[in-house]
Design an enzyme around this catalytic site. Structure first.
Site, PDB file in Angstrom:
ATOM      1  N   HIS A  78     -13.233  -7.176  51.350  1.00 47.31           N
ATOM      2  CA  HIS A  78     -14.313  -6.258  51.720  1.00 47.31           C
ATOM      3  C   HIS A  78     -15.565  -6.586  50.910  1.00 47.31           C
ATOM      4  O   HIS A  78     -16.663  -6.733  51.471  1.00 47.31           O
ATOM      5  CB  HIS A  78     -13.890  -4.805  51.481  1.00 47.31           C
ATOM      6  CG  HIS A  78     -15.028  -3.829  51.490  1.00 47.31           C
ATOM      7  ND1 HIS A  78     -15.703  -3.482  52.634  1.00 47.31           N
ATOM      8  CD2 HIS A  78     -15.650  -3.153  50.486  1.00 47.31           C
ATOM      9  CE1 HIS A  78     -16.668  -2.622  52.342  1.00 47.31           C
ATOM     10  NE2 HIS A  78     -16.666  -2.407  51.044  1.00 47.31           N
ATOM     11  N   ASP A 107     -42.694 -22.972  63.354  1.00 44.70           N
ATOM     12  CA  ASP A 107     -41.237 -22.887  63.162  1.00 44.70           C
ATOM     13  C   ASP A 107     -40.978 -22.981  61.655  1.00 44.70           C
ATOM     14  O   ASP A 107     -41.911 -23.056  60.874  1.00 44.70           O
ATOM     15  CB  ASP A 107     -40.520 -24.032  63.900  1.00 44.70           C
ATOM     16  CG  ASP A 107     -39.057 -23.686  64.193  1.00 44.70           C
ATOM     17  OD1 ASP A 107     -38.365 -23.227  63.272  1.00 44.70           O
ATOM     18  OD2 ASP A 107     -38.620 -23.866  65.343  1.00 44.70           O
ATOM     19  N   TRP A 143     -13.843  -8.770  44.065  1.00 42.40           N
ATOM     20  CA  TRP A 143     -14.903  -9.691  44.516  1.00 42.40           C
ATOM     21  C   TRP A 143     -15.536 -10.427  43.338  1.00 42.40           C
ATOM     22  O   TRP A 143     -16.165 -11.456  43.514  1.00 42.40           O
ATOM     23  CB  TRP A 143     -15.964  -8.950  45.337  1.00 42.40           C
ATOM     24  CG  TRP A 143     -17.093  -8.375  44.542  1.00 42.40           C
ATOM     25  CD1 TRP A 143     -17.132  -7.147  43.957  1.00 42.40           C
ATOM     26  CD2 TRP A 143     -18.362  -8.995  44.245  1.00 42.40           C
ATOM     27  NE1 TRP A 143     -18.317  -6.969  43.307  1.00 42.40           N
ATOM     28  CE2 TRP A 143     -19.098  -8.089  43.471  1.00 42.40           C
ATOM     29  CE3 TRP A 143     -18.940 -10.226  44.556  1.00 42.40           C
ATOM     30  CZ2 TRP A 143     -20.377  -8.366  42.991  1.00 42.40           C
ATOM     31  CZ3 TRP A 143     -20.222 -10.491  44.070  1.00 42.40           C
ATOM     32  CH2 TRP A 143     -20.918  -9.566  43.304  1.00 42.40           C
ATOM     33  N   SER A 171     -24.836 -23.205  52.130  1.00 40.46           N
ATOM     34  CA  SER A 171     -25.608 -22.640  53.228  1.00 40.46           C
ATOM     35  C   SER A 171     -26.788 -21.819  52.705  1.00 40.46           C
ATOM     36  O   SER A 171     -27.922 -21.976  53.163  1.00 40.46           O
ATOM     37  CB  SER A 171     -24.690 -21.782  54.088  1.00 40.46           C
ATOM     38  OG  SER A 171     -25.430 -20.861  54.829  1.00 40.46           O
ATOM     39  N   SER A 172     -26.541 -20.958  51.712  1.00 38.96           N
ATOM     40  CA  SER A 172     -27.640 -20.142  51.162  1.00 38.96           C
ATOM     41  C   SER A 172     -28.703 -21.006  50.525  1.00 38.96           C
ATOM     42  O   SER A 172     -29.897 -20.727  50.653  1.00 38.96           O
ATOM     43  CB  SER A 172     -27.151 -19.222  50.059  1.00 38.96           C
ATOM     44  OG  SER A 172     -26.261 -18.332  50.501  1.00 38.96           O
ATOM     45  N   HIS A 255     -26.084 -10.967  38.439  1.00 43.15           N
ATOM     46  CA  HIS A 255     -27.158  -9.979  38.414  1.00 43.15           C
ATOM     47  C   HIS A 255     -28.350 -10.384  39.263  1.00 43.15           C
ATOM     48  O   HIS A 255     -28.818  -9.566  40.059  1.00 43.15           O
ATOM     49  CB  HIS A 255     -27.552  -9.520  37.014  1.00 43.15           C
ATOM     50  CG  HIS A 255     -28.209  -8.183  37.135  1.00 43.15           C
ATOM     51  ND1 HIS A 255     -27.503  -7.037  37.324  1.00 43.15           N
ATOM     52  CD2 HIS A 255     -29.498  -7.857  37.278  1.00 43.15           C
ATOM     53  CE1 HIS A 255     -28.337  -6.035  37.555  1.00 43.15           C
ATOM     54  NE2 HIS A 255     -29.563  -6.508  37.521  1.00 43.15           N
ATOM     55  N   GLU A 257     -28.143 -12.067  41.820  1.00 43.91           N
ATOM     56  CA  GLU A 257     -27.588 -11.875  43.161  1.00 43.91           C
ATOM     57  C   GLU A 257     -27.819 -10.440  43.650  1.00 43.91           C
ATOM     58  O   GLU A 257     -28.111 -10.209  44.821  1.00 43.91           O
ATOM     59  CB  GLU A 257     -26.094 -12.203  43.139  1.00 43.91           C
ATOM     60  CG  GLU A 257     -25.289 -11.751  44.338  1.00 43.91           C
ATOM     61  CD  GLU A 257     -25.590 -12.537  45.606  1.00 43.91           C
ATOM     62  OE1 GLU A 257     -26.157 -13.640  45.487  1.00 43.91           O
ATOM     63  OE2 GLU A 257     -25.263 -12.039  46.695  1.00 43.91           O
ATOM     64  N   TYR A 259     -30.299  -8.575  43.003  1.00 42.36           N
ATOM     65  CA  TYR A 259     -31.691  -8.434  43.450  1.00 42.36           C
ATOM     66  C   TYR A 259     -31.964  -9.265  44.686  1.00 42.36           C
ATOM     67  O   TYR A 259     -32.852  -8.939  45.465  1.00 42.36           O
ATOM     68  CB  TYR A 259     -32.646  -8.765  42.305  1.00 42.36           C
ATOM     69  CG  TYR A 259     -32.506  -7.744  41.193  1.00 42.36           C
ATOM     70  CD1 TYR A 259     -32.388  -6.404  41.521  1.00 42.36           C
ATOM     71  CD2 TYR A 259     -32.439  -8.093  39.863  1.00 42.36           C
ATOM     72  CE1 TYR A 259     -32.213  -5.442  40.555  1.00 42.36           C
ATOM     73  CE2 TYR A 259     -32.267  -7.135  38.887  1.00 42.36           C
ATOM     74  CZ  TYR A 259     -32.152  -5.810  39.234  1.00 42.36           C
ATOM     75  OH  TYR A 259     -31.976  -4.871  38.270  1.00 42.36           O
ATOM     76  N   SER A 270     -41.674  -1.690  52.890  1.00 37.71           N
ATOM     77  CA  SER A 270     -43.129  -1.610  52.719  1.00 37.71           C
ATOM     78  C   SER A 270     -43.831  -1.691  54.069  1.00 37.71           C
ATOM     79  O   SER A 270     -44.756  -0.921  54.342  1.00 37.71           O
ATOM     80  CB  SER A 270     -43.634  -2.745  51.831  1.00 37.71           C
ATOM     81  OG  SER A 270     -42.987  -2.707  50.584  1.00 37.71           O
ATOM     82  N   HIS A 304     -25.021  -6.409  30.871  1.00 32.36           N
ATOM     83  CA  HIS A 304     -24.762  -4.964  31.024  1.00 32.36           C
ATOM     84  C   HIS A 304     -23.579  -4.709  31.950  1.00 32.36           C
ATOM     85  O   HIS A 304     -23.107  -3.576  32.031  1.00 32.36           O
ATOM     86  CB  HIS A 304     -26.022  -4.206  31.469  1.00 32.36           C
ATOM     87  CG  HIS A 304     -26.498  -4.497  32.858  1.00 32.36           C
ATOM     88  ND1 HIS A 304     -27.813  -4.484  33.208  1.00 32.36           N
ATOM     89  CD2 HIS A 304     -25.824  -4.803  33.994  1.00 32.36           C
ATOM     90  CE1 HIS A 304     -27.931  -4.767  34.497  1.00 32.36           C
ATOM     91  NE2 HIS A 304     -26.741  -4.969  34.991  1.00 32.36           N
ATOM     92  N   HIS A 305     -23.111  -5.742  32.639  1.00 30.46           N
ATOM     93  CA  HIS A 305     -21.906  -5.581  33.454  1.00 30.46           C
ATOM     94  C   HIS A 305     -20.647  -5.652  32.597  1.00 30.46           C
ATOM     95  O   HIS A 305     -19.562  -5.437  33.103  1.00 30.46           O
ATOM     96  CB  HIS A 305     -21.828  -6.672  34.524  1.00 30.46           C
ATOM     97  CG  HIS A 305     -22.930  -6.580  35.527  1.00 30.46           C
ATOM     98  ND1 HIS A 305     -22.829  -5.851  36.671  1.00 30.46           N
ATOM     99  CD2 HIS A 305     -24.174  -7.113  35.537  1.00 30.46           C
ATOM    100  CE1 HIS A 305     -23.967  -5.936  37.364  1.00 30.46           C
ATOM    101  NE2 HIS A 305     -24.792  -6.699  36.699  1.00 30.46           N
ATOM    102  N   THR A 330     -39.574  -1.080  39.235  1.00 27.69           N
ATOM    103  CA  THR A 330     -38.955  -0.409  40.385  1.00 27.69           C
ATOM    104  C   THR A 330     -39.635   0.933  40.621  1.00 27.69           C
ATOM    105  O   THR A 330     -39.905   1.321  41.761  1.00 27.69           O
ATOM    106  CB  THR A 330     -37.448  -0.215  40.154  1.00 27.69           C
ATOM    107  OG1 THR A 330     -36.919  -1.439  39.644  1.00 27.69           O
ATOM    108  CG2 THR A 330     -36.731   0.137  41.424  1.00 27.69           C
ATOM    109  N   LYS A 333     -42.811   0.545  42.458  1.00 26.49           N
ATOM    110  CA  LYS A 333     -42.634   0.373  43.904  1.00 26.49           C
ATOM    111  C   LYS A 333     -42.389   1.709  44.589  1.00 26.49           C
ATOM    112  O   LYS A 333     -42.994   2.007  45.618  1.00 26.49           O
ATOM    113  CB  LYS A 333     -41.471  -0.588  44.193  1.00 26.49           C
ATOM    114  CG  LYS A 333     -41.714  -1.979  43.639  1.00 26.49           C
ATOM    115  CD  LYS A 333     -40.765  -3.005  44.211  1.00 26.49           C
ATOM    116  CE  LYS A 333     -41.139  -3.378  45.614  1.00 26.49           C
ATOM    117  NZ  LYS A 333     -42.336  -4.199  45.717  1.00 26.49           N
ATOM    118  N   ARG A 452     -11.536   2.568  39.202  1.00 29.78           N
ATOM    119  CA  ARG A 452     -11.701   1.888  40.487  1.00 29.78           C
ATOM    120  C   ARG A 452     -10.574   0.886  40.702  1.00 29.78           C
ATOM    121  O   ARG A 452      -9.814   0.609  39.779  1.00 29.78           O
ATOM    122  CB  ARG A 452     -13.072   1.209  40.563  1.00 29.78           C
ATOM    123  CG  ARG A 452     -13.309   0.176  39.503  1.00 29.78           C
ATOM    124  CD  ARG A 452     -14.769  -0.282  39.466  1.00 29.78           C
ATOM    125  NE  ARG A 452     -15.044  -1.259  40.498  1.00 29.78           N
ATOM    126  CZ  ARG A 452     -15.927  -2.260  40.360  1.00 29.78           C
ATOM    127  NH1 ARG A 452     -16.609  -2.412  39.237  1.00 29.78           N
ATOM    128  NH2 ARG A 452     -16.129  -3.107  41.333  1.00 29.78           N
TER     129      ARG A 452
END
Lengths: 527, 183
Positions: A78, A107, A143, A171-172, A255, A257, A259, A270, A304-305, A330, A333, A452
């Site tokens: 998931h 293009d 994950w 690919s990315s 991290h 990732e 963002y 926006s 921080h993770h 943030t 924004k 969790r």
């Protein structure tokens, strides 16, 4: 360049090829954008079905529906499918459709690479999903695939998982290279960097982040591969390695990732808020600088993770303060979005409903993130449902709502048809209620101490888990409605005008609806 | 594609390869960082020619902790669980190990120190954790560790736990050897 333009000019007269080969061989940014969006929708439904298995098991305490081993596989897949298969390809699809039209380019800069980067994805996820049918089952280590769970104790299918991560990473990376080369070299004359639409800016920054961190993810899984098969011990303490090293490398990727999955959302929201407030966006340049600072800060907050692995106090303080610092851009924004709406003549079409709820619910997710950044508090919250609630609030009503908002906002441009507004609003309200009923109670059961990743839980968490599961099924079912609305719009509906929305600005609204197969073969003039 | 697009493409591809190699560079960087900060029990052997001995030492309680990594069948325990030492004085401790299986085995002990800020003041002159340990079937041994705490250690540290986790690396070595031979 001139030869490229001419060949496009020829195509212009006979349009897209017919049949399946059109989609296999296409180098058209609009076709590839459509492929990405449908692919990500399919992955969203598959990943969503796995979420339903998880929530169904958690409906009541005790084991009812699935075996714990299968539950772990569902949890892992998931996460992987939603992150790499649903959210990221959806944003790449939107970039494909919109970036060339927004900057006035004919293009993407590298059309064949574009075709390759899409067609790698079905193979990557085919491999990942096929691991469900392998002996020993699919990956079951979460994950984040922490070593040694993903090395020493992993099922044999981990090798397929590693290969599929390599492919999706390639690919990315190719997709982001394409976006950057397009934005840097193919803007219409007069389209200065600081005149670019914010969605283009958000994707330029995202693409740089992807190029910086996807290779690090590839490095991490390569080290795992070498530990598993070639006798190295990057993460094996017995051979002089260190499992904590894995977490550092993973979150150095992980991290930024996070963002990568939210910056394009900032761009989308926006545009939508500006359009439906019928005002110019408040603070354009501060929006750009805020995104840039968020992107740079994302490289210095990864630990921080993992506050609880045992770090020196100085490191914990540094990562805590750096994390809190991200709240400043943030906040800028969020302030600008609210200021844009202030005294605007607002109407509440479906995209605007999704965009406003994005602002509110993403901010809730941001605040719970601030709570988690406080080191002593994090020791309490770490690996509880509070964390689950936090990241689902920023990803579901954050990223996913912004993608849905984008689909409703631009689908008249893509198909030439207006979607059914009443059904769109119904979809919004069902999703809005569903998402909050699912994830808000998870804050409480997390603070009360529910860990969790387990398929079972203590009795005192039973009531809110039941509520959460009910919300999840409501949210899941309302996405079938979304599928129906999209299909209905593709088939037909009220014809859309070129501008579609009264307050819409930007080059993409200056072309016909649906957008012709080739747009801006000669660059437009930008004032 | 025009030249400026080609240039952008070239820089971006270089950046991708650069970041891939950077991820591997993180491995030695991490070790250096741990060594500098004394984190993670990655302590260096005491430097030769440096004397940490002094007569101004104070009392310190040392707790010895032993762990067996999963599926490690050896008996592994400290001879004494708690020891009173003085900072600035060398102390000796031993750990008892026994290979209670019927096959020869090789093991490695990985050290850790708590609290972690005691780490930089701990100097080990000799430690079984510096080397691999080989035991024949049924063989037992007393493994020594000789250490000293620098007397400059902050007063706030009165209790230090020295922990060792013992790993079975018998097959692991075979695998590594097989791999090297294979080349």
């Amino acid at each position: 360049m001139s030869s490229v333009i001419e060949s496009h000019h020829d195509d212009h007269h006979h349009g897209p090829a017919k049949g399946l080969m059109r989609w296999l061989l296409t180098t058209n940014h609009k076709d590839i954008g459509t492929l990405y969006l449908w692919f990500s929708f399919a992955m969203f439904l598959i990943g969503g079905a796995m979420a339903m298995v998880i929530r169904a098991e958690l409906f009541q305490p005790g084991m009812q529906i699935v075996e714990p081993e299968f539950y772990n596989q569902m949890l892992t897949l998931h996460g992987l499918i939603m992150v790499f298969g649903a959210v990221m390809p959806a944003f790449v699809g939107l970039a494909n459709w919109l970036v060339p039209m927004m900057v006035g380019a004919p293009d993407m800069a590298l059309p064949r690479l574009n075709n390759l980067s899409f067609w790698l994805l079905p193979f990557a996820f085919g491999i990942l999903l096929s691991s469900l049918f392998m002996e020993g089952g699919a990956p079951n280590f979460g994950w984040t695939f922490y070593a040694p769970l993903s090395t020493t104790y992993a099922p044999p299918s981990v090798t397929f998982f590693i290969f599929s991560v390599h492919i999706m990473g390639a690919s990315s990376i190719m997709g982001s290279i394409n976006v950057i080369v397009t934005i840097m070299n193919m803007r219409a004359p007069g389209m200065d960097l600081m005149k670019m639409p914010l969605f283009v800016w958000s994707w330029l920054i995202t693409a740089y982040l992807l190029i910086a961190v996807m290779p690090v993810l590839a490095g991490a899984v390569t080290m795992m591969l070498m530990d598993i098969h070639f006798g190295t011990s990057f993460f094996n303490a017995a051979g002089g390695g260190d499992p904590v090293l894995f977490q550092h490398i993973f979150w150095f990727f992980g991290h930024p990732e996070v963002y990568i999955m939210i910056l394009p959302a900032f761009g989308i929201v926006s545009h939508i808020i500006e359009t439906f407030s019928r005002k110019q966006l408040f603070g354009y340049s501060s929006m750009v600088w805020a995104m840039l600072s968020i992107a740079i800060l994302s490289f210095v907050v990864w630990a921080h993770h993992m506050f609880t692995v045992g770090m020196p106090l100085a490191a914990e303080l540094f990562f805590m303060w750096a994390t809190m610092l991200i709240a400043v851009p943030t906040g800028v924004k969020v302030f600008n979005w609210v200021a844009t709406m202030f005294k605007g003549s607002i109407t509440y079409e479906t995209p605007m409903l999704f965009a406003i709820s994005f602002v509110v619910l993403f901010t809730i997710g941001g605040f719970s993130g601030l709570m988690l950044s406080i080191v002593p508090a994090d020791f309490q919250y770490h690996d509880t449902y509070f964390v689950v609630a936090h990241f689902h609030y920023v990803l579901v009503p954050g990223s996913i709502f912004s993608i849905m908002a984008a689909v409703y906002y631009w689908i008249p441009k893509w198909t030439g048809n207006m979607y059914d507004e009443r059904m769109g609003r119904l979809h919004f309200w069902l999703s809005f209620v569903g998402v909050n009923v699912t994830f808000f109670p998870q804050h409480w059961i997390g603070l009360a101490g529910m860990p969790r990743r387990y398929p079972d839980y203590a009795l005192q968490f039973a009531d809110w888990n039941m509520v959460s599961t009910a919300g999840a099924f409501l949210f899941g079912a309302s996405q079938i409605l979304f599928l129906f609305i999209v299909l209905k719009t593709v088939m037909g509906g009220k014809k859309a005008t070129p501008q579609v929305w009264e307050g819409a600005r930007g080059l993409e609204w200056s072309v016909e609806s649906p957008a012709p197969y080739h747009t801006f073969s000669t660059p437009p003039k930008v004032n | 594609m025009n030249n400026s697009a080609k240039r952008t493409l070239k820089y971006l591809s270089l950046a991708v390869f650069g970041m891939f190699f950077f991820s591997f560079a993180l491995v030695p960087l991490y070790d250096v960082f741990c060594e500098v900060t004394g984190l993670n029990g990655k302590i260096s052997q005491s430097e030769e020619g440096t004397s940490y001995e002094s007569n101004t030492g104070r009392d310190l309680t040392i707790q010895f902790v032993s762990h067996n990594a999963e599926q490690m069948p050896w008996v592994f325990k400290p001879s004494e669980k708690i020891m009173k030492v003085k900072t600035g004085k060398y102390s000796n401790a031993t750990f008892f190990v026994k290979n209670n299986t019927d096959k020869p085995m090789t093991a490695r002990a990985v050290p850790s120190v708590a609290p972690s800020n005691a780490n930089e003041y701990l100097k080990k002159l000799e430690c079984f954790c510096f080397e691999e340990q080989f035991l024949a079937p049924g063989e037992e041994a007393l493994l020594p560790v000789r250490f000293i705490f620098d007397s400059n250690m902050p007063e706030s540290i009165n209790n230090v736990a020295l922990s060792y986790t013992i790993f079975d690396i018998t097959n692991y070595n075979d695998m590594e050897m097989a791999h090297h031979d294979g080349r």
